[in-house]
Design an enzyme around this catalytic site. Structure first.
Site, PDB file in Angstrom:
ATOM      1  N   VAL A  22      33.785  35.563  29.436  1.00 54.81           N
ATOM      2  CA  VAL A  22      33.468  34.344  30.200  1.00 54.81           C
ATOM      3  C   VAL A  22      33.757  33.065  29.419  1.00 54.81           C
ATOM      4  CG1 VAL A  22      31.749  35.508  31.635  1.00 54.81           C
ATOM      5  CG2 VAL A  22      31.043  34.458  29.478  1.00 54.81           C
ATOM      6  N   HIS A  82      75.026  33.806  31.091  1.00 56.95           N
ATOM      7  CA  HIS A  82      74.916  34.769  32.193  1.00 56.95           C
ATOM      8  C   HIS A  82      75.151  36.181  31.668  1.00 56.95           C
ATOM      9  CE1 HIS A  82      75.204  36.500  36.171  1.00 56.95           C
ATOM     10  NE2 HIS A  82      76.291  37.150  35.770  1.00 56.95           N
TER      11      HIS A  82
HETATM   12  P1  AMP Z   1      38.083  31.552  30.534  1.00 56.42           P
HETATM   13  O1  AMP Z   1      37.062  30.526  30.116  1.00 56.42           O
HETATM   14  O2  AMP Z   1      39.368  30.985  31.025  1.00 56.42           O
HETATM   15  O3  AMP Z   1      38.253  32.635  29.514  1.00 56.42           O
HETATM   16  O4  AMP Z   1      37.482  32.286  31.814  1.00 56.42           O
HETATM   17  C1  AMP Z   1      36.163  32.776  31.893  1.00 56.42           C
HETATM   18  C2  AMP Z   1      35.814  32.971  33.364  1.00 56.42           C
HETATM   19  O5  AMP Z   1      34.546  33.642  33.463  1.00 56.42           O
HETATM   20  C3  AMP Z   1      35.674  31.658  34.143  1.00 56.42           C
HETATM   21  O6  AMP Z   1      36.632  31.655  35.168  1.00 56.42           O
HETATM   22  C4  AMP Z   1      34.251  31.717  34.698  1.00 56.42           C
HETATM   23  O7  AMP Z   1      34.187  31.236  36.033  1.00 56.42           O
HETATM   24  C5  AMP Z   1      33.903  33.202  34.661  1.00 56.42           C
HETATM   25  N1  AMP Z   1      32.446  33.461  34.612  1.00 56.42           N
HETATM   26  C6  AMP Z   1      31.517  32.845  33.828  1.00 56.42           C
HETATM   27  N2  AMP Z   1      30.265  33.348  34.035  1.00 56.42           N
HETATM   28  C7  AMP Z   1      30.399  34.333  34.989  1.00 56.42           C
HETATM   29  C8  AMP Z   1      29.486  35.236  35.657  1.00 56.42           C
HETATM   30  N3  AMP Z   1      28.165  35.261  35.382  1.00 56.42           N
HETATM   31  N4  AMP Z   1      29.980  36.094  36.590  1.00 56.42           N
HETATM   32  C9  AMP Z   1      31.314  36.103  36.859  1.00 56.42           C
HETATM   33  N5  AMP Z   1      32.212  35.267  36.284  1.00 56.42           N
HETATM   34  C10 AMP Z   1      31.785  34.392  35.354  1.00 56.42           C
END
Ligand code: AMP
Ligand code: FAD
Length: 481
Positions: free
Chosen positions: A278, A452
């Site tokens: 996340v 190409h």
């Molecule tokens: P990144 O920061 O690009 O690595 O992506 C992390 C992703 O995790 C983001 O798109 C958040 O929306 C997602 N995220 C954070 N917390 C949760 C949660 N509790 N359940 C599902 N997705 C989450």
């Protein structure tokens, strides 16, 4: 009296080690302190990127891609194989070998550049003093320098809904170290890391469900590309559930039950392993003593100006611990820029032109601005797209999904953004990055001869398509009788 250097760098990830090398090249007496220890308890330079990030993930993506090709694609070339199997321990050993070779390569570069390397924990004190607690004996010493560069990087975000036990619920580091293929793999977060980890284990046979809280898939990318990528991933069997926020998990002896909420209410899902992907948070907590007076923002990011100078004169911060995308090449560029600034040379990072890549299959890569961002700023734009389905090399490779999209200013023709979904997008984006860096127009790309048959011809054709004159697709403006 404490020993004094021209420059102290804390952290030897792609931000810190590159800063140290450039400082040394510029004749500055440089020391680099890093506290990363590998599984054998030995110092291993390169930070997250080399040890548990960019490099090991790409090594496993490569292995899993070969396996998937052998299982599903080679038959199209007339290549038949029986009793196909993969030995995960060999795959993991290969990954580790790649990591070890590259991390020891940095030690060799340090040696060649006469950079003093200290394995230990560094902490900024007042008056440009740095306290070091050595990794092996825990001995504390203090050194000082005219210039200090803080590059402590970041670590995975933890969420209360899915506390890690490092066995069934893991972070990206754990997910790159599985010793067998989980039958059912859950992933929280459909960012670059979640998608890459999901792709690795899906190709190796896991049933993968990715739960993403946001309703929009890959909202940082161009919407057209995100939509197409989502389709591709789903067709590969990645079960991506959007608007699904994980609220709780319960671990059992062999499984994990995940509870998540979406528009249909509450659901549960049982998996064998769960990866929490996340996002990442900056490692700023233990990098400074409060008497140093260093300013750190609410999110834990060290406050810096556009030249990566903190609020303390002579103290800089770079990489994941400061604002901007958490990408290795962004940190490295900041490292070079700061070293140059310290040496009295020109040092600058163009934050508008940082390429982003997701190393799935097909790959996603972009640089510059997205169509949705440009439309909301009401800038008049023109768009040229070209599908890999019409590119001879992509066809020959059997990898013809996706497209190149070039967005230009409608009046000046200057390229504002390039977005690619397709084979080797990670390599193709370099041309686009160079073009934007040099303020090129679509016409400049049109005038550039592309060999190409290459995938790069799709870039050339997309540039032609900006003015509806692509040669290998039917242009919309040309009426067909
Ligand atoms: P990144 O920061 O690009 O690595 O992506 C992390 C992703 O995790 C983001 O798109 C958040 O929306 C997602 N995220 C954070 N917390 C949760 C949660 N509790 N359940 C599902 N997705 C989450
Ligand atoms: P880090 O690489 O985190 O290095 C910081 C170093 O400082 C570490 O060695 C740490 O132990 C050390 N340290 C911290 N505090 C102290 C202290 N007080 N004293 C001494 N040492 C200290 N980025 C890309 O651009 N491309 C990719 O393909 C990519 N893939 C990734 C895949 C995964 C699975 C992950 C997790 C990340 C990936 N990233 C990728 C992100 C990339 O790894 C980071 O952006 C990059 O490593 C940040 O570099 P850094 O130098 O700022 O920090």
């Amino acid at each position: 009296m404490s020993k004094s250097y021209d420059v102290i760098v804390i952290g030897a990830g792609p931000a810190g080690y590159v800063a140290a090398i450039r400082c040394a090249q510029l004749g500055l007496n440089t020391v680099c302190i890093d506290n990363w220890l590998n599984e054998e308890g030995k110092s291993s330079l390169g930070g997250t990127c080399l040890n548990v990030g960019c490099i090991p993930s790409k090594a496993l993506l490569e292995s899993s891609e070969h396996y998937d090709q052998l299982l599903n694609q080679y038959v199209n070339h007339g290549i038949h194989a029986e009793n196909i199997s993969i030995d995960i321990s060999v795959m993991q050993k290969r990954k580790q070998k790649v990591v070890d070779e590259l991390t020891s390569g940095i030690s060799a570069l340090f040696k060649a550049n006469k950079i003093k390397k200290i394995s230990g924990h560094g902490r900024l004190l007042a008056n440009k003093q740095v306290e070091i607690i050595s990794s092996n004996k825990g001995k504390t010493t203090t050194i000082s320098a005219e210039h200090i560069i803080l590059a402590p990087g970041s670590r995975p975000v933890k969420i209360a809904a899915a506390p890690q036990d490092d066995e069934k619920i893991v972070d990206s580091t754990g997910a790159l170290a599985f010793q067998s293929v989980p039958k059912r793999l859950g992933i929280i977060g459909a960012g670059a890391i979640g998608l890459e980890v999901g792709s690795i284990w899906r190709r190796l046979g896991a049933e993968v469900v990715i739960l993403e809280a946001q309703d929009h898939f890959l909202s940082i990318a161009d919407e057209q590309i995100s939509r197409m990528a989502l389709k591709q991933y789903k067709s590969q069997g990645l079960d991506i559930r959007l608007g699904a926020c994980v609220t709780a998990t319960k671990t059992h002896s062999q499984t994990v039950t995940i509870t998540y909420r979406d528009t249909e209410g509450e659901s549960t899902l049982k998996v064998d392993k769960l990866v929490v992907a996340v996002g990442r948070r900056p490692n700023s907590e233990n990098i400074y003593a409060s008497e140093s007076g260093l300013l750190v923002n609410e999110g834990g990011f060290i406050h810096v100006n556009e030249r990566c100078e903190t609020n303390l004169p002579g103290v800089y911060a770079i990489g994941d611990v400061v604002r901007g995308p958490m990408l290795a090449h962004k940190g490295s560029e900041e490292g070079v820029a700061v070293a140059q600034t310290i040496a009295g040379l020109h040092g600058q990072v163009n934050y508008d032109i940082i390429p982003s890549v997701i190393y799935t299959q097909p790959e996603v890569a972009w640089v510059g601005r997205t169509e949705q961002a440009l439309r909301s700023s009401e800038e008049k734009i023109k768009i040229g797209t070209f599908p890999f389905a019409a590119n001879g090399r992509a066809r020959a490779m059997g990898s013809a999904n996706g497209l190149v999209k070039i967005i230009t200013n409608a009046e000046t023709d200057r390229i504002l953004g390039v977005h690619i979904l397709g084979p080797n997008a990670s390599e193709l984006i370099a041309e686009a990055t160079l073009a934007i860096e040099f303020s090129a127009s679509a016409e400049d790309l049109v005038d550039t001869i592309h060999a190409h048959p290459t995938l790069s011809e799709a870039m050339h054709e997309a540039a032609l398509a900006v003015d509806n004159r692509a040669l290998h697709q039917i242009n919309k403006a040309i009426k067909q009788e």
